[in-house]
Design a protein around this motif. Sequence first.
Motif, PDB file in Angstrom:
ATOM      1  N   PRO A   1       0.794  -1.091   0.077  1.00 30.98           N
ATOM      2  CA  PRO A   1       0.083   0.078  -0.065  1.00 30.98           C
ATOM      3  C   PRO A   1       1.001   1.280  -0.023  1.00 30.98           C
ATOM      4  O   PRO A   1       1.913   1.337   0.752  1.00 30.98           O
ATOM      5  CB  PRO A   1      -0.883  -0.153   1.313  1.00 30.98           C
ATOM      6  N   MET A   2       0.227   2.322  -0.621  1.00 30.84           N
ATOM      7  CA  MET A   2       1.292   3.545  -0.766  1.00 30.84           C
ATOM      8  C   MET A   2       0.613   4.392   0.522  1.00 30.84           C
ATOM      9  O   MET A   2      -0.476   4.220   1.029  1.00 30.84           O
ATOM     10  CB  MET A   2       0.724   4.374  -1.899  1.00 30.84           C
ATOM     11  N   PRO A   3       1.331   5.252   1.084  1.00 32.08           N
ATOM     12  CA  PRO A   3       1.052   5.926   2.204  1.00 32.08           C
ATOM     13  C   PRO A   3      -0.042   6.970   1.962  1.00 32.08           C
ATOM     14  O   PRO A   3      -0.726   7.214   2.751  1.00 32.08           O
ATOM     15  CB  PRO A   3       2.261   6.846   2.384  1.00 32.08           C
ATOM     16  N   GLN A   4      -0.188   7.389   0.697  1.00 30.06           N
ATOM     17  CA  GLN A   4      -1.299   8.137   0.186  1.00 30.06           C
ATOM     18  C   GLN A   4      -1.560   8.047  -1.336  1.00 30.06           C
ATOM     19  O   GLN A   4      -0.682   7.795  -1.963  1.00 30.06           O
ATOM     20  CB  GLN A   4      -1.288   9.838   0.463  1.00 30.06           C
ATOM     21  N   PRO A   5      -2.931   7.966  -1.411  1.00 30.62           N
ATOM     22  CA  PRO A   5      -3.375   7.730  -3.072  1.00 30.62           C
ATOM     23  C   PRO A   5      -2.456   8.708  -3.945  1.00 30.62           C
ATOM     24  O   PRO A   5      -2.235   9.979  -3.672  1.00 30.62           O
ATOM     25  CB  PRO A   5      -4.665   7.774  -3.061  1.00 30.62           C
ATOM     26  N   ARG A   6      -2.176   8.442  -5.236  1.00 32.69           N
ATOM     27  CA  ARG A   6      -1.787   9.274  -6.041  1.00 32.69           C
ATOM     28  C   ARG A   6      -2.242   8.985  -7.636  1.00 32.69           C
ATOM     29  O   ARG A   6      -2.818   8.018  -7.677  1.00 32.69           O
ATOM     30  CB  ARG A   6      -0.159   9.452  -6.262  1.00 32.69           C
ATOM     31  N   TRP A   7      -2.331  10.054  -8.366  1.00 38.75           N
ATOM     32  CA  TRP A   7      -2.906   9.862  -9.628  1.00 38.75           C
ATOM     33  C   TRP A   7      -1.932   9.948 -10.785  1.00 38.75           C
ATOM     34  O   TRP A   7      -1.018  10.778 -10.515  1.00 38.75           O
ATOM     35  CB  TRP A   7      -3.931  10.863  -9.928  1.00 38.75           C
ATOM     36  N   THR A   8      -2.320   9.340 -11.982  1.00 37.23           N
ATOM     37  CA  THR A   8      -1.742   9.670 -13.308  1.00 37.23           C
ATOM     38  C   THR A   8      -3.115  10.544 -13.824  1.00 37.23           C
ATOM     39  O   THR A   8      -3.962  10.708 -13.116  1.00 37.23           O
ATOM     40  CB  THR A   8      -1.543   8.493 -14.220  1.00 37.23           C
ATOM     41  N   ALA A   9      -2.835  10.921 -15.188  1.00 41.31           N
ATOM     42  CA  ALA A   9      -4.278  11.962 -15.551  1.00 41.31           C
ATOM     43  C   ALA A   9      -5.344  10.904 -15.949  1.00 41.31           C
ATOM     44  O   ALA A   9      -6.381  11.221 -15.842  1.00 41.31           O
ATOM     45  CB  ALA A   9      -3.613  12.336 -17.036  1.00 41.31           C
ATOM     46  N   HIS A  10      -4.933   9.454 -16.011  1.00 37.56           N
ATOM     47  CA  HIS A  10      -5.934   8.303 -16.282  1.00 37.56           C
ATOM     48  C   HIS A  10      -6.569   7.784 -15.016  1.00 37.56           C
ATOM     49  O   HIS A  10      -7.762   7.371 -14.866  1.00 37.56           O
ATOM     50  CB  HIS A  10      -5.393   7.351 -17.260  1.00 37.56           C
ATOM     51  N   GLU A  11      -5.879   7.632 -14.063  1.00 38.71           N
ATOM     52  CA  GLU A  11      -6.173   6.656 -12.999  1.00 38.71           C
ATOM     53  C   GLU A  11      -5.597   6.699 -11.689  1.00 38.71           C
ATOM     54  O   GLU A  11      -4.417   7.487 -11.435  1.00 38.71           O
ATOM     55  CB  GLU A  11      -5.911   5.196 -13.454  1.00 38.71           C
ATOM     56  N   GLU A  12      -6.333   6.471 -10.705  1.00 38.76           N
ATOM     57  CA  GLU A  12      -5.777   6.472  -9.064  1.00 38.76           C
ATOM     58  C   GLU A  12      -4.882   5.289  -8.936  1.00 38.76           C
ATOM     59  O   GLU A  12      -5.142   4.265  -9.313  1.00 38.76           O
ATOM     60  CB  GLU A  12      -6.924   6.550  -8.169  1.00 38.76           C
ATOM     61  N   MET A  13      -3.824   5.418  -8.239  1.00 37.04           N
ATOM     62  CA  MET A  13      -3.042   4.302  -7.991  1.00 37.04           C
ATOM     63  C   MET A  13      -2.992   4.488  -6.046  1.00 37.04           C
ATOM     64  O   MET A  13      -2.586   5.356  -5.506  1.00 37.04           O
ATOM     65  CB  MET A  13      -1.541   4.827  -8.333  1.00 37.04           C
ATOM     66  N   LYS A  14      -3.054   3.269  -5.400  1.00 40.95           N
ATOM     67  CA  LYS A  14      -3.137   3.208  -4.148  1.00 40.95           C
ATOM     68  C   LYS A  14      -2.199   2.050  -3.631  1.00 40.95           C
ATOM     69  O   LYS A  14      -1.884   1.889  -2.442  1.00 40.95           O
ATOM     70  CB  LYS A  14      -4.665   2.729  -3.660  1.00 40.95           C
ATOM     71  N   ALA A  15      -1.599   1.483  -4.515  1.00 41.40           N
ATOM     72  CA  ALA A  15      -0.421   0.518  -4.073  1.00 41.40           C
ATOM     73  C   ALA A  15       0.445   0.173  -5.237  1.00 41.40           C
ATOM     74  O   ALA A  15       0.299   0.310  -6.390  1.00 41.40           O
ATOM     75  CB  ALA A  15      -0.915  -1.081  -3.885  1.00 41.40           C
ATOM     76  N   TRP A  16       1.591  -0.275  -4.837  1.00 39.65           N
ATOM     77  CA  TRP A  16       2.816  -0.790  -5.687  1.00 39.65           C
ATOM     78  C   TRP A  16       2.420  -2.189  -5.956  1.00 39.65           C
ATOM     79  O   TRP A  16       2.607  -2.924  -4.878  1.00 39.65           O
ATOM     80  CB  TRP A  16       4.261  -0.243  -5.432  1.00 39.65           C
ATOM     81  N   SER A  17       2.249  -2.656  -7.037  1.00 40.11           N
ATOM     82  CA  SER A  17       2.012  -4.239  -7.189  1.00 40.11           C
ATOM     83  C   SER A  17       2.810  -4.733  -8.446  1.00 40.11           C
ATOM     84  O   SER A  17       3.386  -3.949  -9.154  1.00 40.11           O
ATOM     85  CB  SER A  17       0.724  -4.399  -7.638  1.00 40.11           C
ATOM     86  N   VAL A  18       3.247  -5.972  -8.298  1.00 38.92           N
ATOM     87  CA  VAL A  18       3.756  -6.902  -9.329  1.00 38.92           C
ATOM     88  C   VAL A  18       3.509  -8.211  -8.680  1.00 38.92           C
ATOM     89  O   VAL A  18       3.200  -8.697  -7.638  1.00 38.92           O
ATOM     90  CB  VAL A  18       5.454  -6.556  -9.036  1.00 38.92           C
ATOM     91  N   ILE A  19       3.665  -9.017 -10.190  1.00 40.84           N
ATOM     92  CA  ILE A  19       3.481 -10.542  -9.858  1.00 40.84           C
ATOM     93  C   ILE A  19       4.753 -11.148 -10.275  1.00 40.84           C
ATOM     94  O   ILE A  19       5.289 -10.907 -11.343  1.00 40.84           O
ATOM     95  CB  ILE A  19       2.743 -11.189 -10.782  1.00 40.84           C
ATOM     96  N   LEU A  20       5.508 -11.836  -9.220  1.00 42.58           N
ATOM     97  CA  LEU A  20       6.751 -12.813  -9.656  1.00 42.58           C
ATOM     98  C   LEU A  20       6.419 -13.968 -10.057  1.00 42.58           C
ATOM     99  O   LEU A  20       5.579 -14.669  -9.441  1.00 42.58           O
ATOM    100  CB  LEU A  20       7.592 -12.661  -8.263  1.00 42.58           C
ATOM    101  N   THR A  21       7.018 -14.278 -11.159  1.00 41.76           N
ATOM    102  CA  THR A  21       6.886 -15.607 -11.775  1.00 41.76           C
ATOM    103  C   THR A  21       7.912 -16.427 -11.471  1.00 41.76           C
ATOM    104  O   THR A  21       9.307 -16.040 -11.436  1.00 41.76           O
ATOM    105  CB  THR A  21       6.296 -15.636 -13.029  1.00 41.76           C
TER     106      THR A  21
END
Length: 381
Positions: free
Chosen positions: A15-35
């Motif tokens: 989780p991010m400490p506070q939400p942030r935006w691009t012009a298109h969407e809100e982001m609430k977390a840093w996420s990735v899938i490790l394979t």
Amino acid sequence: MTRIVSIATHPISLPMPQPRWTAHEEMKAWSVILTEVKTEDGLVGYGEIHGSPMPRICEWVARLAEIVHGMDALAHETVWDKLFALTSPRPGAIDGRQMRPVPRSERTAVMAAIAGIDIALWDLKAKAAGLPVWRVLGGENRPLETYATGGYYREGASNASYGEEFARLIDVGYRAVKLKTGAANAADEAERVAAVRAAIGESPDLMLDMNAPYDLPECIEFAHRVEKQRIFWLEEPLHWYLQPADFARLASATPIPLAHGERELTRFTVRDFIVQGGIRYVQFDSTRAAGFTEALRVAALAEQHGVMVAPHSVPEIHAHLVIGRPRCAYGVESHGGPDTDPVAFGLFHEHPELRDGFLHVGDAPGFGIDPDWRFVERYRA
């Protein structure tokens, strides 16, 4: 033969400490899938997927794993072709002689799943050779051009605060930075760009990451307003539905180079933006779609048409492509340090190092990505 015996996914979200935006969407977390791909002779390769919804992509990795089980893990082209073939109809699918194609609505998730498997196979292949991926590609290690991306929109933030953010990136050693733009009208955004340019000075390169905010007339207006700020490129400048012909018109209306490609799924659509759309920098992201094998094909297309590849994000993977294709590669994207990119710095024990304004990659076998399993378990989604 080095046969595939298992493929696993490890979805991670911080989780991010506070939400942030691009012009298109809100982001609430840093996420990735490790394979994680394992072979019968004990080799293990790791890959990354950046995409959503993560549970659905993980389901597709598991389904594709059944299809490639027992295949030669070093035959990445054969594995890639077998999986990509599932995205289109084939004779014999109706009567069961061939697998049915994946639903059209699942195509993006499937291409992301293919990416994670393919990248892990490249990691595994290079480990089998005892070499870094960049050496397998025939490259010679060198310091890499890099830039730091920032300026995500924050509630209540002033133009001056974005300027201060970018001044800090210059202070830690970056010689180029990329600002998120496009959430406001052309005039207001131009003021924001000017504030950042004033804060960092005239020397550093300044890219603009726009996230597809404008139609053609307004984007031309915006380009004209910011040309005096010595902009390195306009990235994803036009609405998602606009095509290479529209990019070509924009390219003819401004001297600022255009960058595009991070959301394209294959080399075939990228080809049209290169040949017909007038883009100068190709930002194909192998962790979002199709994998490292397809990214190399995109790089070959770029070289043939005199444009540069500047892969989107994930420097621990894409640095190897840039080193291995020096004639057509600009550099790699970074997101600052552990505070601004905690997943990238926390997930692996080693990470490319910023030194003297350049990114430096090591010579460990594969991609050099050794997961920190305590981090994986702590932030498992």
